[in-house]
Design an enzyme around this catalytic site. Structure first.
Site, PDB file in Angstrom:
ATOM      1  N   ASP A 216      -0.192   5.030   0.980  1.00 11.82           N
ATOM      2  CA  ASP A 216      -0.400   5.954   2.101  1.00 11.82           C
ATOM      3  C   ASP A 216      -0.369   5.207   3.427  1.00 11.82           C
ATOM      4  OD1 ASP A 216      -0.870   8.395   0.573  1.00 11.82           O
ATOM      5  OD2 ASP A 216      -2.652   7.370  -0.142  1.00 11.82           O
TER       6      ASP A 216
ATOM      7  N   ASP B 118       0.862  -1.171   0.000  1.00 16.66           N
ATOM      8  CA  ASP B 118       0.000   0.000   0.000  1.00 16.66           C
ATOM      9  C   ASP B 118       0.910   1.236   0.000  1.00 16.66           C
ATOM     10  OD1 ASP B 118      -2.498   1.309   0.162  1.00 16.66           O
ATOM     11  OD2 ASP B 118      -2.204   1.629   2.302  1.00 16.66           O
TER      12      ASP B 118
END
Length: 266
Positions: A15, A13
């Site tokens: 953020d 991922d």
């Protein structure tokens, strides 16, 4: 449960894992470099469907992370990939920005307001009541309802703002139709990412910061899951869920392998 040493491909991922508010998190740049040096295929994933990979790459570079566009996989790309497999050369009415419109265009889709095969709702900063009304009428008339990601709110400098999931809920309330959501926590997002890099679930690791999207989708896709605590999860948050990641780490810096020490025998 797999062993981290067997992992040959990585999905991570963006953020809360590699960056936080446009600043790289400790170890992020070094980890990306380590994967490159080891020749490990990887993709950086984001549920955000506003930006094209090129735009995202430029934004990451400005924040100090070098991620070429071919290493980025967004919910917009996953959505375009899915729709192309379902109905090659189809048509869509789109609420969204360059991320989703460009992805659909490159997948061979035609954008139209008259009798489209799909209504596709993605992230945008400028939701128009007129466009939402149009979407509702098209869905009532038989267009299939697709949403890039389920996130109900997104961050902004002034606090949370309504995001794709909130707009989709409005459309669902008005039409009685539930959308098919492509982004996390749908494991489809990971499967399409793995297809892109030729990865297999049994030797792929997934790094995320959210139990309710990254980790649950990673488990469902059969991946080795690693939760990092640099995003929104803490121990109390982890305890709320009936499932567990394979590993819980403070941050991606914990994944860095020590440099081999050169001994000068002299």
């Amino acid at each position: 449960m797999s062993n981290r040493g067997e992992i040959e491909c990585w999905l991570t991922d963006m953020d809360g894992v590699l960056v936080h508010e446009n600043h790289p998190l400790p170890g992020a740049a070094a980890l990306l470099q380590q994967w490159r040096d080891q020749g490990k295929p990887f993709l950086v994933l984001t549920n955000n469907s506003i930006f094209t990979p090129r735009d995202l790459s430029a934004r990451l570079k400005a924040s100090g992370l070098d991620v070429p566009e071919e290493f980025l996989w967004t919910s917009a790309l996953a959505t375009a990939d899915f729709l192309k497999s379902q109905m090659p050369g189809g048509s869509a009415f789109v609420i969204g920005e360059a991320g989703i419109t460009t992805a659909l265009h490159e997948a061979g889709f035609v954008m139209t307001e008259s009798d489209p095969d799909y209504v596709v709702v993605g992230e945008t900063r400028n939701y128009s009541f007129d466009a939402i009304t149009k979407a509702i009428r098209l869905i009532v008339n038989g267009a299939r309802f697709i949403v890039t990601n389920p996130d109900a709110t997104g961050p902004s400098a002034d606090g949370p703002m309504p995001a794709t999931g909130a707009i989709a809920a409005l459309i669902t309330k008005a039409t009685g139709k539930e959308p098919y959501v492509v982004g996390k926590p749908n494991p489809m997002m990971f499967r399409s990412a793995m297809n892109k890099i030729g990865a297999h679930s049994e030797n792929t690791g997934m790094i995320g910061d959210r139990m309710d999207t990254d980790i649950v989708a990673g488990i469902e896709a059969g991946l080795h899951t690693i939760l990092v605590l640099t995003g929104i999860s803490d121990q109390a948050e982890i305890e709320r869920y009936p499932f567990r990641p394979d590993e819980i780490l403070n941050g991606v810096a914990d994944l860095l392998e020590p440099e081999p020490i050169e001994v000068d025998i002299g």
